[in-house]
Design an enzyme around this catalytic site. Sequence first.
Site, PDB file in Angstrom:
ATOM      1  CD1 TRP A 113      -3.029   1.405   0.858  1.00 11.01           C
ATOM      2  CD2 TRP A 113      -1.441   2.437   2.055  1.00 11.01           C
ATOM      3  NE1 TRP A 113      -3.497   2.652   1.189  1.00 11.01           N
ATOM      4  CE2 TRP A 113      -2.548   3.313   1.919  1.00 11.01           C
ATOM      5  CE3 TRP A 113      -0.327   2.866   2.761  1.00 11.01           C
ATOM      6  CZ2 TRP A 113      -2.564   4.590   2.472  1.00 11.01           C
ATOM      7  CZ3 TRP A 113      -0.331   4.137   3.310  1.00 11.01           C
ATOM      8  CH2 TRP A 113      -1.446   4.976   3.171  1.00 11.01           C
ATOM      9  CG  HIS A 114       3.351   2.255   3.279  1.00 16.21           C
ATOM     10  ND1 HIS A 114       2.740   1.211   3.944  1.00 16.21           N
ATOM     11  CD2 HIS A 114       3.283   3.312   4.113  1.00 16.21           C
ATOM     12  CE1 HIS A 114       2.327   1.632   5.117  1.00 16.21           C
ATOM     13  NE2 HIS A 114       2.641   2.904   5.256  1.00 16.21           N
ATOM     14  N   GLY A 115       3.772   1.782  -1.402  1.00 15.19           N
ATOM     15  CA  GLY A 115       4.436   2.157  -2.642  1.00 15.19           C
ATOM     16  C   GLY A 115       4.828   0.974  -3.493  1.00 15.19           C
TER      17      GLY A 115
END
Length: 478
Positions: A325-327
């Site tokens: 989700w963060h990248g």
Amino acid sequence: MLFNSLSFALFFPVVLFLYWIFARNSLRLQNIILLISSLYFYACWDYRFVFLLIFSIALDYYTGLKMGSSEIPRVRKFWLVLSIAINLSLLGVLKYYNFFAESFAEGLSLLGLSVNPHTLNLVLPVGISFYTFHGLSYVIDIYKNRIKPERDLVDYAVFVSFFPLLVAGPIERATHLLPQIQKKRVFSYAQASDGLRQILWGLFKKIVIADNCAELANLAFNNHEAYGGSTLLLGAFFFAMQIYGDFSGYSDIALGVARIMGIELLRNFSYPYFSRDIAEFWRRWHISLSSWFRDYVYFPLGGSRGSIWLKVRNTFIIFLLSGFWHGANWTFLAWGALNAIYFLPLLLSKSNRENLDIVAKGRLLPTVSDVVHMLVTFTMTVFAWILFRAENIRHAFEYISEIFSASLFTAPELVRKDLLLLIAGFFILEWLGREHPYAIARFGFNWPKPVKWGFYYCLVIAIFVFTGKQQQFIYFQF
């Protein structure tokens, strides 16, 4: 438009005037002002992104109505799947397409096949992961009959786009925020002054702690080959302070801004660096995201029920998803996997819920056992942040390998004594205020007024004195 910018300092008072003076007698007009202000706030990043935000709002509003108008399970499921598929497809193309294309090409190259991947020259819309998850939770809650679909488009649009939380959270739930949007709001001096205190604390975290730590963390990570292990370890510590001050500072400002407008947002941080184990850390760090994955992914998969294999599988799924989700980078997946490895022994030994209360509750000082557990947990967390911050896996391994070299026992460079003193003072204030929603929520309330206001002025002076190079909030990229 950054919270710590002159443009926001001009924007917010205008919004407050319109909201509390011009529209004070009309809830409908207040919500319209919130919607227009939120769309303008978002357009300041890139006006083209507004059209994607409006499309996302319209999609989930419409599918919510369609699910609410039918009692046929397969019809409701069709609209749910359609909404999820479109939302995740947009997120996937804009955020992850290039990652998958390049990773696929690299995988084929290992087999001796040469492929030139076709990548897209796209700008990632700021905050897309946050408002996409707002919409997903809304349609899933309707499908599960937890809420009824919202028929007022303005109210729903405000829920998704409310400007304090739009670009970096917290990730709100319709069950929590929509009722507040629909309820008459009356200005409260106590609520507004509390919001201002939280904004002040958030600005201190961001400008004094995070931005100053960022300068040294960037030097260490961007030039890791030039420094010894002790300096790189110190750089990892500075990044740990940067990301906490940056993200929790943003959340504090967002909650304070919303509170001045009579709205309470979900708490996103609860002193995570005082955690005694990794399970407690994840109950206190980015709470809105952790609880989102828990409620909408982990529990539907079976949670911690079932066989050991299922527990291990579900744990890795939830942490890998959190990392991804963060990248779009293997470093985030590695960071998620490492946290899953940290978490599993606690889960399998059924000790993951031993530390539910804040440490040393009701006491000034922790026990020796608490101190040891906090230091171990903090060290594990700092080590994991190296993967999070590194440019790629190779960078991470080079950085870590240099830490665990003989140079670890040399005197570190990049030492700023004034910053270390500020961090120490920051930890003391956080510790003293750890039983409250934010560190200075009740700090000095029993002091004489001149002393209490003197403390606030000291924070303001520190913000101006230690203002360095302005850094964008880290979580805007997610």
